[in-house]
Design a protein around this motif. Structure first.
Motif, PDB file in Angstrom:
ATOM      1  N   MET A  43      -9.180  19.515   8.009  1.00  0.00           N
ATOM      2  CA  MET A  43      -9.094  18.511   9.061  1.00  0.00           C
ATOM      3  C   MET A  43      -7.716  17.869   9.005  1.00  0.00           C
ATOM      4  O   MET A  43      -7.034  17.920   8.000  1.00  0.00           O
ATOM      5  CB  MET A  43     -10.209  17.484   8.859  1.00  0.00           C
ATOM      6  CG  MET A  43     -10.335  16.398   9.895  1.00  0.00           C
ATOM      7  SD  MET A  43     -10.583  16.757  11.644  1.00  0.00           S
ATOM      8  CE  MET A  43     -12.172  17.456  11.761  1.00  0.00           C
ATOM      9  N   SER A  44      -7.333  17.269  10.068  1.00  0.00           N
ATOM     10  CA  SER A  44      -6.008  16.673  10.193  1.00  0.00           C
ATOM     11  C   SER A  44      -5.839  15.430   9.332  1.00  0.00           C
ATOM     12  O   SER A  44      -6.803  14.714   9.065  1.00  0.00           O
ATOM     13  CB  SER A  44      -5.755  16.300  11.646  1.00  0.00           C
ATOM     14  OG  SER A  44      -5.840  17.433  12.468  1.00  0.00           O
ATOM     15  N   ARG A  45      -4.592  15.197   8.938  1.00  0.00           N
ATOM     16  CA  ARG A  45      -4.247  14.006   8.159  1.00  0.00           C
ATOM     17  C   ARG A  45      -3.723  12.941   9.112  1.00  0.00           C
ATOM     18  O   ARG A  45      -2.805  13.186   9.884  1.00  0.00           O
ATOM     19  CB  ARG A  45      -3.191  14.327   7.117  1.00  0.00           C
ATOM     20  CG  ARG A  45      -2.712  13.073   6.372  1.00  0.00           C
ATOM     21  CD  ARG A  45      -1.796  13.428   5.267  1.00  0.00           C
ATOM     22  NE  ARG A  45      -2.662  13.858   4.184  1.00  0.00           N
ATOM     23  CZ  ARG A  45      -2.235  14.196   2.975  1.00  0.00           C
ATOM     24  NH1 ARG A  45      -0.954  14.196   2.704  1.00  0.00           N
ATOM     25  NH2 ARG A  45      -3.073  14.552   2.047  1.00  0.00           N
ATOM     26  N   VAL A  46      -4.326  11.748   9.031  1.00  0.00           N
ATOM     27  CA  VAL A  46      -3.944  10.642   9.900  1.00  0.00           C
ATOM     28  C   VAL A  46      -3.492   9.470   9.030  1.00  0.00           C
ATOM     29  O   VAL A  46      -4.225   9.024   8.155  1.00  0.00           O
ATOM     30  CB  VAL A  46      -5.121  10.202  10.807  1.00  0.00           C
ATOM     31  CG1 VAL A  46      -4.698   9.055  11.711  1.00  0.00           C
ATOM     32  CG2 VAL A  46      -5.646  11.369  11.627  1.00  0.00           C
ATOM     33  N   GLY A  47      -2.292   8.990   9.285  1.00  0.00           N
ATOM     34  CA  GLY A  47      -1.781   7.817   8.595  1.00  0.00           C
ATOM     35  C   GLY A  47      -2.171   6.576   9.368  1.00  0.00           C
ATOM     36  O   GLY A  47      -2.043   6.526  10.586  1.00  0.00           O
ATOM     37  N   VAL A  48      -2.672   5.566   8.648  1.00  0.00           N
ATOM     38  CA  VAL A  48      -3.127   4.340   9.292  1.00  0.00           C
ATOM     39  C   VAL A  48      -2.545   3.144   8.545  1.00  0.00           C
ATOM     40  O   VAL A  48      -2.587   3.101   7.310  1.00  0.00           O
ATOM     41  CB  VAL A  48      -4.676   4.254   9.299  1.00  0.00           C
ATOM     42  CG1 VAL A  48      -5.150   2.975   9.966  1.00  0.00           C
ATOM     43  CG2 VAL A  48      -5.280   5.464   9.990  1.00  0.00           C
ATOM     44  N   GLU A  49      -2.021   2.192   9.314  1.00  0.00           N
ATOM     45  CA  GLU A  49      -1.497   0.979   8.686  1.00  0.00           C
ATOM     46  C   GLU A  49      -2.593   0.298   7.888  1.00  0.00           C
ATOM     47  O   GLU A  49      -3.763   0.283   8.295  1.00  0.00           O
ATOM     48  CB  GLU A  49      -0.959   0.018   9.754  1.00  0.00           C
ATOM     49  CG  GLU A  49       0.539   0.022   9.830  1.00  0.00           C
ATOM     50  CD  GLU A  49       1.060  -1.086  10.698  1.00  0.00           C
ATOM     51  OE1 GLU A  49       1.281  -2.194  10.185  1.00  0.00           O
ATOM     52  OE2 GLU A  49       1.242  -0.831  11.887  1.00  0.00           O
ATOM     53  N   GLU A  50      -2.213  -0.269   6.772  1.00  0.00           N
ATOM     54  CA  GLU A  50      -3.156  -0.827   5.811  1.00  0.00           C
ATOM     55  C   GLU A  50      -4.125  -1.850   6.407  1.00  0.00           C
ATOM     56  O   GLU A  50      -5.291  -1.896   6.038  1.00  0.00           O
ATOM     57  CB  GLU A  50      -2.374  -1.469   4.660  1.00  0.00           C
ATOM     58  CG  GLU A  50      -3.222  -1.861   3.493  1.00  0.00           C
ATOM     59  CD  GLU A  50      -2.402  -2.389   2.333  1.00  0.00           C
ATOM     60  OE1 GLU A  50      -2.988  -2.533   1.254  1.00  0.00           O
ATOM     61  OE2 GLU A  50      -1.208  -2.667   2.500  1.00  0.00           O
ATOM     62  N   SER A  51      -3.681  -2.652   7.352  1.00  0.00           N
ATOM     63  CA  SER A  51      -4.517  -3.722   7.901  1.00  0.00           C
ATOM     64  C   SER A  51      -5.598  -3.226   8.858  1.00  0.00           C
ATOM     65  O   SER A  51      -6.498  -3.978   9.225  1.00  0.00           O
ATOM     66  CB  SER A  51      -3.642  -4.754   8.615  1.00  0.00           C
ATOM     67  OG  SER A  51      -2.973  -4.155   9.702  1.00  0.00           O
ATOM     68  N   LEU A  52      -5.559  -1.967   9.251  1.00  0.00           N
ATOM     69  CA  LEU A  52      -6.511  -1.429  10.227  1.00  0.00           C
ATOM     70  C   LEU A  52      -7.724  -0.793   9.548  1.00  0.00           C
ATOM     71  O   LEU A  52      -8.042   0.378   9.747  1.00  0.00           O
ATOM     72  CB  LEU A  52      -5.809  -0.411  11.131  1.00  0.00           C
ATOM     73  CG  LEU A  52      -4.686  -0.986  11.993  1.00  0.00           C
ATOM     74  CD1 LEU A  52      -3.914   0.124  12.672  1.00  0.00           C
ATOM     75  CD2 LEU A  52      -5.247  -1.961  13.011  1.00  0.00           C
ATOM     76  N   THR A  53      -8.434  -1.598   8.781  1.00  0.00           N
ATOM     77  CA  THR A  53      -9.563  -1.120   7.986  1.00  0.00           C
ATOM     78  C   THR A  53     -10.645  -0.478   8.847  1.00  0.00           C
ATOM     79  O   THR A  53     -11.183   0.577   8.490  1.00  0.00           O
ATOM     80  CB  THR A  53     -10.163  -2.278   7.178  1.00  0.00           C
ATOM     81  OG1 THR A  53      -9.124  -2.904   6.432  1.00  0.00           O
ATOM     82  CG2 THR A  53     -11.235  -1.787   6.225  1.00  0.00           C
TER      83      THR A  53
END
Length: 83
Positions: A1-11
């Motif tokens: 599956m794809s790797r998605v980077g998410v900003e830390e505050s977007l829990t």
């Protein structure tokens, strides 16, 4: 599956993407973003982490004013996946 980077505050976004089976990583720098197929940022700051344009190999999605489900739907559309 794809790797998605998410900003830390977007829990909530991180949890929703993980439930859909995405490999979710925290974004701390542009190096983190370079290893992702797609990145989700808050959009609260102009030019957050220098990601105002596409990151290498992926795209940037701003989460400002959107629900976690709306963000997940855009991730799926951009990466060509369907739930």
């Amino acid at each position: 599956m794809s790797r998605v980077g998410v900003e830390e505050s977007l829990t909530d976004v991180k949890q929703a993407l993980q439930q859909k089976g995405y490999d979710v990583v925290d974004l701390f720098s542009m190096e983190d973003a370079a290893n992702c197929d797609c990145c989700v940022v808050t959009g609260l700051d102009q030019n957050v982490m220098g990601m105002t344009t596409d990151v290498p190999g992926g795209s940037v999605i701003q989460a400002k004013g959107r629900t976690a489900d709306e963000v997940c739907q855009e991730v799926e559309e951009r990466l060509g996946h369907s739930s």
